[in-house]
Design a protein around this motif. Structure first.
Motif, short mmCIF file in Angstrom:
data_model
loop_
_atom_site.label_atom_id
_atom_site.label_comp_id
_atom_site.label_asym_id
_atom_site.label_seq_id
_atom_site.Cartn_x
_atom_site.Cartn_y
_atom_site.Cartn_z
N MET A 1 0.85 -1.18 0.00
CA MET A 1 0.00 0.00 0.00
C MET A 1 0.88 1.24 0.00
SD MET A 1 -2.79 1.34 2.83
CE MET A 1 -1.68 1.40 4.19
N ASN A 2 0.51 2.22 -0.80
CA ASN A 2 1.18 3.51 -0.80
C ASN A 2 0.45 4.38 0.23
OD1 ASN A 2 1.84 6.25 -1.36
ND2 ASN A 2 2.48 5.67 -3.43
N VAL A 3 1.05 4.52 1.40
CA VAL A 3 0.39 5.21 2.52
C VAL A 3 0.09 6.66 2.17
CG1 VAL A 3 0.61 5.90 4.92
CG2 VAL A 3 1.42 3.65 4.23
N LYS A 4 1.06 7.37 1.62
CA LYS A 4 0.86 8.79 1.32
C LYS A 4 -0.28 9.00 0.33
CE LYS A 4 3.44 12.95 0.14
NZ LYS A 4 4.77 13.50 -0.16
N GLU A 5 -0.31 8.23 -0.74
CA GLU A 5 -1.37 8.38 -1.75
C GLU A 5 -2.72 7.91 -1.21
OE1 GLU A 5 -1.14 10.08 -4.62
OE2 GLU A 5 0.88 10.54 -3.91
N THR A 6 -2.72 6.89 -0.36
CA THR A 6 -3.97 6.43 0.26
C THR A 6 -4.56 7.53 1.14
OG1 THR A 6 -3.32 4.10 0.15
CG2 THR A 6 -4.99 4.69 1.80
N ILE A 7 -3.73 8.18 1.93
CA ILE A 7 -4.20 9.28 2.79
C ILE A 7 -4.79 10.40 1.92
CG2 ILE A 7 -3.54 11.06 4.44
CD1 ILE A 7 -1.32 9.06 5.38
N LYS A 8 -4.07 10.77 0.86
CA LYS A 8 -4.59 11.82 -0.05
C LYS A 8 -5.94 11.42 -0.62
CE LYS A 8 -0.29 13.85 -1.78
NZ LYS A 8 0.55 14.03 -2.99
N ASN A 9 -6.07 10.17 -1.04
CA ASN A 9 -7.32 9.68 -1.63
C ASN A 9 -8.46 9.73 -0.63
OD1 ASN A 9 -8.89 8.55 -3.74
ND2 ASN A 9 -8.58 6.51 -2.90
N ILE A 10 -8.22 9.31 0.58
CA ILE A 10 -9.26 9.34 1.61
C ILE A 10 -9.66 10.78 1.92
CG2 ILE A 10 -9.78 8.84 4.04
CD1 ILE A 10 -7.94 6.33 3.70
N PHE B 1 -15.31 3.28 10.88
CA PHE B 1 -14.53 2.15 10.39
C PHE B 1 -13.45 2.65 9.44
CE2 PHE B 1 -17.78 2.58 7.13
CZ PHE B 1 -17.08 2.37 5.95
N GLY B 2 -12.44 1.83 9.27
CA GLY B 2 -11.33 2.19 8.40
C GLY B 2 -10.20 1.21 8.55
N ILE B 3 -8.99 1.74 8.43
CA ILE B 3 -7.82 0.87 8.52
C ILE B 3 -6.86 1.38 9.59
CG2 ILE B 3 -7.93 0.00 6.16
CD1 ILE B 3 -5.82 2.08 5.36
N LEU B 4 -6.28 0.44 10.30
CA LEU B 4 -5.22 0.73 11.25
C LEU B 4 -3.91 0.39 10.55
CD1 LEU B 4 -4.40 1.24 14.37
CD2 LEU B 4 -4.00 -1.21 14.30
N ILE B 5 -3.07 1.38 10.32
CA ILE B 5 -1.77 1.14 9.72
C ILE B 5 -0.78 0.93 10.86
CG2 ILE B 5 0.02 2.00 8.16
CD1 ILE B 5 -2.12 3.89 6.98
N LYS B 6 -0.11 -0.20 10.82
CA LYS B 6 0.82 -0.55 11.89
C LYS B 6 2.07 0.32 11.80
CE LYS B 6 -0.64 -5.36 11.97
NZ LYS B 6 -0.18 -6.76 11.85
N LYS B 7 2.52 0.80 12.96
CA LYS B 7 3.66 1.71 12.98
C LYS B 7 4.88 1.10 12.28
CE LYS B 7 5.21 0.55 17.62
NZ LYS B 7 5.41 1.08 18.96
N GLY B 8 5.57 1.97 11.53
CA GLY B 8 6.79 1.57 10.85
C GLY B 8 6.58 0.68 9.63
N THR B 9 5.31 0.50 9.19
CA THR B 9 5.03 -0.39 8.06
C THR B 9 3.98 0.24 7.15
OG1 THR B 9 3.13 -1.61 8.96
CG2 THR B 9 5.31 -2.36 9.63
N ASP B 10 3.64 -0.49 6.09
CA ASP B 10 2.49 -0.12 5.28
C ASP B 10 1.41 -1.20 5.38
OD1 ASP B 10 3.64 -2.15 3.80
OD2 ASP B 10 3.72 -1.03 1.93
#
Length: 160
Positions: A1-10, A109-118
């Motif tokens: 998962m691309n965290v930065k782009e996912t955040i922008k999309n949300i 509801f949503g997603i929990l992103i684990k620290k230090g990972t995607d």
């Protein structure tokens, strides 16, 4: 998962259910909720000029982050679940499915992103983090309609 782009999309599509500046919540290792106002945090080397996404990426090195993708509420008697996200929907649930999930009442509801990972976990949090026992709870994967709908909504927001 691309965290930065996912955040922008949300954030680009979340106005129906949450303020874009409140889409992320810090979740501690014990799954209890931390701050939901990322702009007020004064640690993790956050700078005023950092974008929202850059702030989340800095925090993610030290803490888990929950990204809010919608909310749901259960309607007793008619065994229904109302889901509010980019698009709203109503699910008619079987009695078994209603009993499995309905004890949660209203939750985001949503997603929990684990620290230090995607890596992420699909789950939910209390509507308000102001309660001492406000926490993240994983939604157990299943073939039931409720889980499949939540996963479908989440999958539409994640960028790889």
């Amino acid at each position: 998962m691309n965290v930065k782009e996912t955040i922008k999309n949300i954030r680009a599509t979340c106005n129906n259910y949450v303020d874009p500046d409140l889409v992320a919540t810090v979740i501690h290792d014990n799954y209890y909720m931390g701050s939901s106002n990322i702009h007020e945090l004064d640690k993790f080397d956050l700078k005023k000029e950092d974008s929202f996404e850059e702030k989340i990426l800095k925090i993610l090195k030290h803490e888990n982050i929950f990204l809010n993708i919608g909310m749901y509420t259960f309607v007793p008697i008619i065994n229904e679940c109302d889901i509010y996200s980019t698009e709203d929907c109503n699910l008619k649930l079987s009695e078994e499915e209603f009993e499995k999930y309905a004890n949660e009442k209203e939750r985001v509801f949503g997603i929990l992103i684990k620290k230090g990972t995607d890596e992420y976990i699909i789950g939910s949090c209390d509507l308000c983090g102001c309660s001492i026992d406000a926490a993240f709870k994983e939604i157990e994967p299943s073939e039931l309609d409720f889980y499949k709908k939540i996963k479908e909504i989440i999958d539409s927001k994640i960028i790889y």
